[in-house]
Every structure is written in structure tokens, then in C-alpha cells.
Design an enzyme around this catalytic site. Sequence first.
Site, short mmCIF file in Angstrom:
data_model
loop_
_atom_site.label_atom_id
_atom_site.label_comp_id
_atom_site.label_asym_id
_atom_site.label_seq_id
_atom_site.Cartn_x
_atom_site.Cartn_y
_atom_site.Cartn_z
CG ASP A 138 5.21 29.19 -3.02
OD1 ASP A 138 4.21 28.66 -2.64
OD2 ASP A 138 6.04 28.67 -3.47
CG ASP A 165 6.26 26.06 -1.70
OD1 ASP A 165 5.92 25.90 -0.22
OD2 ASP A 165 5.41 25.91 -2.26
NE ARG A 224 0.18 21.26 -0.31
CZ ARG A 224 -0.29 21.77 -1.53
NH1 ARG A 224 0.41 23.03 -1.77
NH2 ARG A 224 -0.82 21.31 -2.54
#
Length: 596
Positions: A138, A165, A224
Site C-alpha cells: 500500500d 491500510d 473499500r
Amino acid sequence: MNYLFSKSIGAVATFAAMAVTTAAVPAFAVTSPDFPMAGFATQNGGTTGGKGYSEVTVDNVNDLKSYAKAGNKIIYVKPGTYMGPVEVGSNVTIYGYQGAIIAQPTSGSAMKLSGSKNVIIRNLKFKGVGAHDDDDEDCLQVNHESKNVWIDHVDVYDGHDGNLDITNASDYVTISWTKFSYTSASTGHQFSNLIGNSKTKTSDRGHLNVTIHHTWWADGVVERMPRVRFGKVHVANNLFDSKNASYCVRAAVEADIRIERNVFIGVQKALDLYTSDGTITAAQMIENYEENVKKSQSGTGTAFKPSYSMSLTDVSTQAKAYALRDSIKLYAGATLPDPGKSQTVTPASSSSEAASSSSVAVSSSSVAVSSSSVAKSSSSVAQSSSSQAVSSSSQGEVVSGTATLTKHGSGSAKQQVKQGESIEEFYFTVAGATGATVTGLPDGVVGTMKGSDFYISGTVAQNAAVGAYNFTVTTTGATTNATKSGTITVIGANGEVAESSSSSVESSSSKVESSSSSEQGTTSLNVATVASHFNITVDGRVLTVQGATQAAYLLDAQGRLITKVQSLGSESSVTVPRAGMYLLRVGNEVRRITVR
């Protein structure tokens, strides 16, 4: 200790000017108030970052990496691009100047917190390498039992795997006033945020306590926002308006999510209940605003009650929801003022008046409504708009070298369009500069910075004057800036054209200044608008609106309604209650006011 957003007005009381601009300014083109810390980062003893430790200013990646990893420091990051990965230790504050960018390498993260404790990260951009369907890291990671983390006023885009994340039993995290997006650099897997990365990671139980507030999931984000497993997550007063979204919040195994007073506009689905991996604890929808949401989904269960106190903006009506939307679009991202002298800004203090006093919030360029709300401009037909998207040049910093602008997209820089119709979008890739501006566009057409690309898009206003609009795009913040020009010719809805096809409608902006002084100080008002279809004057603390064709509303800096200022067609005045930041809404236009 309880942190209330209502305290934020006091934090901006020392701003040195009163300015009014439209709310569609990209987030990084304005200066944000220093809103206080709130949410889970205030728990477990609180989050203070590097407070009490020495300060250092870095201007190269080696120093940044060294000081960040060692921790026990307040680190100011000068403008420039710093290639990651930057590993962050404990007891550290990292605060960026305008134009400070942490870039993600081809493999790995831009910045990683692994087992880090008591960390504050503010006012930085995190530029990903581009999201693709391959396995990598990420852009920004909070991992391996990191605890007490406040990530505030950052702009994260194009993360290779995800944007940000929070995983592996990390805890007591607040993400606030942050913008997540993806640009044309991303070709797939545009899934922004995971909280809990595996259905089998039962060690996450009792951890992953996360608050996300006043955060914007903008264009390019598909899923998400966030997706949650096991954690207790408070999703409150956020904006979801990505045109690409398939779903926003996803609840998965043992997720306990409180989804409260958010604004969902034009998305496919606000909430997705994913039960294939196991039972969801709760995903409670509380007093949210939904507009043009394609698939309705009610919540399930009763979510946890936060252990902290947090005042939230009411979004029960369209006007209130739009006010919150506009506030988030103004301030989300890396919009805080530069630190200046070391004693001027204390990033570890969530309501430092010194941080506010170092900034003069003045916008010298007018900006029309964003492309997501085009065809709503109420500007005069004789005016054209100018847009500004600047990351660091507002503070006088420059990037050494010569900037370039390279055109892309199917739309031509010379095109003809009818009143009320959309132009064919095109964009310029900006290199060697911190941002770009555009002048000369017809009403309803705007320039918007998305990553390193400056897009020209929108719908020409129904009342835009017929004629040729000669526009110029100019980079900002380089030693030698670049320009590109073009022409958008507006014809009437019935095909009428200007008397001379070569005629142009010049861009203009009006500036009105009024001030009054007394022994107690001076209050001034600057107005920079696309068109002066209504006027604002000030005398002391009295704000007067004249010539508005719709009702005017005075809001606080977070978009909460203070009072209705006037009825249609009348002149009316209101006394500003105290020093601070305000928004004035008339129809679909919002102007920002800062009062000392």
C-alpha cells in the site's frame, strides 16, 4: 480527555484576514484551519507524536528516512518529492510544508508504520505508483500493532495495492480531513482502504479501533472506503462521491461499524454487507444523507458507542449535507499552513492558535463550481472563470528547473460547444511544477488537478455568453513555468454564434475591499469571485449580503448552519458571532470567510 469539533472556531481566531472564495477550490489550493484531534487517537492515553522532543527540518530523503525511523522527534518536511519507503518509528510528528510529497517506489510503500507507537502525520501528499492488478504494498501502511496514530490532512492517491491500510492488530487510529483518489496512472484494483486484511486473522479481535472523519473518497476510488474485518470503526461526517464507486463501506467478518452522518452522492451503493467470510457484528447506518445512490442497503445490528465525545455535523437536509460536502472539499488533503519558524506551529497540539496565526488565508484566483456540479453556475454571462490548483507555490516555494505541460485526452484544446452542454474533456500532465492554473474558461468549465494531471472539464452554463473563450493553462511553482493555450467557442443552444467568430470573452475577477478599524483591531473583507452577481460588505463584525437571487446561509467552518442571512431579492445583514472561519452559501455557490 474529550475533543469537540466546536472548539475549532477558537483555533482559527488569529487568522490575519477575511477572504471570500468559491468552495470548489481544490483542497490543496486553500489554507485549512487547524481542526482538533478527535476519535480513537485521543484514547489509550492520547496521541502527542513528537511533542516534548527536539525539532528538525529536512530537505532531502536521507535525512527524512533517518530521523523518521529513529523517532522521538518533530520533523518538518520541506517542499519536494521524497522517494519512499520511509519507515516511521515512535514518538514522532511528521508535518509537511505545502508541496511536500512522499512517493511510492515501484515496489514497496511510500511510508510504513510497523509497530510504531504515538505517531502524528500531517499535511503531506502520498503519491502512489499507480494501482494495478498485481501483488504489492500500500502507499501508506499502518501495520504490526502500531498504536495511537493520527493521520490528518493528507492526500493519498494511486497506491499500488491500496491507498492506506490498517492491519495486524494496529489500534487507536484516527484518520481525519484526508483525501483518497486514483488518477489515470491507475488501471485496476482501485480499492482504497482495508482495516483488517484477512478473515483468518482472529488476533485482530479487540484491536483495530479506528475513527475516520471529514475524509473524502473522490474520483477513481472503486471499493473499500473502507472494508472492515474484526475492527470497531467509526465512519463519521465523511464525503463519498466517487463516480467510479461500486460500493463504499463494506462490512465483513466480525466488523463493528458505526456509519454516522456521512454524505453519499452519486455512488452505486453506500454499504455492502459481505457475509461469505463470517458473521458481521454490526454495520449501523445512522442519520446519513444519500442522493442518487443506485442500490439501497440498510444496516444490520447495533454498533458500538464510542468511548470519546465528538460533535458531528447534521446532514438531515440537502442544504446541510451540501454544506458539509463543500467544507470537506475545501479542506481535505494537504491544506494546512507551512510550519514557518519552529515555535510557530506545534503539530502535536491539535488546536494550536500559533499554527493558525502563521497563515493568511487569501485566495487571489477565482474558481468556478467543480465538474461534479456543473451547469449550476450563477455567474454573470459576461464573465469567464479561472481555476487554480496549486500545491506549494502559495508559500513562495519553487521547484528548480523548467516545467512542462503535455496534452492528453480525446477532447481538443480548440472545440465548439453549445450553451448547457459538456465539453469533451482533456487534460495536461504537469511535470517539474507544483500545480497549475487556468484562466479564460466559460462559466461552468473548470480546471481540476488530479495527481499530476490538470483536467479541463465541465458543462457550459446555460447563460454563458456566446463567443470564443481563449484560455491559458499555466504551471505554478517552477523556476520557469510553462503555458498552453486553447479556445472553447460557445454557441447558442439554438445554434447562434457571435457576430465575429474571432471575438473573445475576457476572463475577469472582481475584488471588493472594505475595512473598519478600532482600538480593538481591524477587520477586512476581500472578495474574489467569478462574477459579482451578489455582493458582500462588512462593517466591523456585521456582514451584509446584497443582490443575491437566492437565500443566503451563514455556516461555520465545518458546514454547520448558523443562521439564514436573507430572503430572496432583499438586502440583509448578520452579525458574525466571533472570530473564526465561516462559509456563506448562496444557491450552489459557497464563499469562504475568515475573520479576525
